[in-house]
Design a protein around this motif. Structure first.
Motif, PDB file in Angstrom:
ATOM      1  N   GLU A 123      38.785 -25.823 -28.854  1.00 11.22           N
ATOM      2  CA  GLU A 123      40.039 -25.218 -29.313  1.00 11.22           C
ATOM      3  C   GLU A 123      40.994 -26.282 -29.843  1.00 11.22           C
ATOM      4  O   GLU A 123      41.653 -26.077 -30.863  1.00 11.22           O
ATOM      5  N   GLY A 127      41.606 -26.317 -33.676  1.00  9.62           N
ATOM      6  CA  GLY A 127      43.023 -26.034 -33.928  1.00  9.62           C
ATOM      7  C   GLY A 127      43.615 -27.007 -34.931  1.00  9.62           C
ATOM      8  O   GLY A 127      44.402 -26.620 -35.800  1.00  9.62           O
ATOM      9  N   PHE A 130      42.564 -26.105 -38.497  1.00 10.70           N
ATOM     10  CA  PHE A 130      43.222 -24.917 -39.042  1.00 10.70           C
ATOM     11  C   PHE A 130      44.747 -25.001 -39.024  1.00 10.70           C
ATOM     12  O   PHE A 130      45.427 -24.019 -39.293  1.00 10.70           O
ATOM     13  N   THR A 132      46.919 -26.070 -41.021  1.00 11.90           N
ATOM     14  CA  THR A 132      47.636 -25.723 -42.260  1.00 11.90           C
ATOM     15  C   THR A 132      47.246 -24.348 -42.804  1.00 11.90           C
ATOM     16  O   THR A 132      47.722 -23.949 -43.856  1.00 11.90           O
ATOM     17  N   TRP A 133      46.364 -23.646 -42.094  1.00 13.00           N
ATOM     18  CA  TRP A 133      45.920 -22.329 -42.553  1.00 13.00           C
ATOM     19  C   TRP A 133      46.905 -21.257 -42.099  1.00 13.00           C
ATOM     20  O   TRP A 133      47.496 -21.352 -41.022  1.00 13.00           O
ATOM     21  N   ASP A 134      47.017 -20.207 -42.898  1.00 11.40           N
ATOM     22  CA  ASP A 134      47.785 -19.032 -42.478  1.00 11.40           C
ATOM     23  C   ASP A 134      46.995 -18.300 -41.401  1.00 11.40           C
ATOM     24  O   ASP A 134      45.758 -18.299 -41.426  1.00 11.40           O
ATOM     25  N   ASP A 135      47.718 -17.649 -40.476  1.00 10.23           N
ATOM     26  CA  ASP A 135      47.061 -16.889 -39.408  1.00 10.23           C
ATOM     27  C   ASP A 135      46.096 -15.859 -39.980  1.00 10.23           C
ATOM     28  O   ASP A 135      44.994 -15.673 -39.459  1.00 10.23           O
ATOM     29  N   GLN A 136      46.502 -15.186 -41.050  1.00  6.46           N
ATOM     30  CA  GLN A 136      45.650 -14.148 -41.647  1.00  6.46           C
ATOM     31  C   GLN A 136      44.358 -14.744 -42.195  1.00  6.46           C
ATOM     32  O   GLN A 136      43.291 -14.142 -42.082  1.00  6.46           O
ATOM     33  N   ASP A 137      44.430 -15.938 -42.772  1.00  6.34           N
ATOM     34  CA  ASP A 137      43.221 -16.593 -43.285  1.00  6.34           C
ATOM     35  C   ASP A 137      42.247 -16.882 -42.147  1.00  6.34           C
ATOM     36  O   ASP A 137      41.030 -16.689 -42.289  1.00  6.34           O
ATOM     37  N   VAL A 138      42.752 -17.343 -41.014  1.00 12.31           N
ATOM     38  CA  VAL A 138      41.892 -17.618 -39.861  1.00 12.31           C
ATOM     39  C   VAL A 138      41.279 -16.314 -39.352  1.00 12.31           C
ATOM     40  O   VAL A 138      40.076 -16.247 -39.086  1.00 12.31           O
ATOM     41  N   GLU A 139      42.090 -15.260 -39.243  1.00 12.98           N
ATOM     42  CA  GLU A 139      41.569 -13.962 -38.800  1.00 12.98           C
ATOM     43  C   GLU A 139      40.507 -13.440 -39.756  1.00 12.98           C
ATOM     44  O   GLU A 139      39.477 -12.924 -39.320  1.00 12.98           O
ATOM     45  N   ASP A 140      40.745 -13.575 -41.061  1.00 15.06           N
ATOM     46  CA  ASP A 140      39.761 -13.131 -42.053  1.00 15.06           C
ATOM     47  C   ASP A 140      38.470 -13.929 -41.942  1.00 15.06           C
ATOM     48  O   ASP A 140      37.371 -13.370 -42.002  1.00 15.06           O
TER      49      ASP A 140
END
Length: 159
Positions: A123, A127, A130, A132-140
């Motif tokens: 994690e 972590g 990720f 600099t990634w948007d939360d939605q991008d990680v979820e997708d």
């Protein structure tokens, strides 16, 4: 008609997808990655045993033949390594309830404590990747990787 267009688009992406998967698998199979994960988790375990312990925790109870197949390793090698994990008290082997001739491995509380430490280390490491990634991008990504993994595990059965 839209189905044919979609298939044409997918055909153009297969090479790029395959190259990305090769890159991911290559990184995951590097000994330096396992060494880093072991250090970060603060555990003491032979690097060769590390993926087997995690595999048993994630997929157990699991037979040695199935585990060897999933790891892409020789059955006899995995059998010896599983015996080492058992001697360390990290897993237990027992006869399968479905087929008493098959020996299955399950995680012990000591083994689970070790894989929990690895999960916390993973994690922290992931972590950072990720950050600099948007939360939605990680979820997708997680949703689509699970969808891909499911389709790969059951070829021909996916929609």
């Amino acid at each position: 008609m839209s189905r044919r267009v979609q298939n044409t688009h997918i055909k153009k992406q297969v090479r790029s997808l395959h190259e990305a998967l090769i890159d991911i698998v290559s990184v995951m199979n590097r000994r330096q990655g396992d060494d880093m994960m072991i250090r970060e988790a603060g555990i003491s375990l032979d690097r060769a045993l590390f993926p087997l312990l995690v595999g048993i925790e994630r997929r157990g109870p699991i037979g040695v033949v199935d585990l060897a197949d999933r790891m892409g390793r020789d059955y006899t090698t995995v059998s010896r390594q599983v015996a080492k994990l058992e001697n360390l008290g990290l897993i237990k082997r027992h006869a399968s309830e479905a087929d008493r001739r098959v020996s299955e491995a399950t995680i012990t509380p000591s083994g689970k404590a070790m894989t929990d430490a690895v999960d916390r280390a993973r994690e922290r490491i992931v972590g950072g990747m990720f950050a600099t990634w948007d939360d939605q991008d990680v979820e997708d990504l997680v949703r689509l990787m699970r969808k891909l993994a499911d389709a790969m595990m059951s070829p021909g059965e996916s929609a």
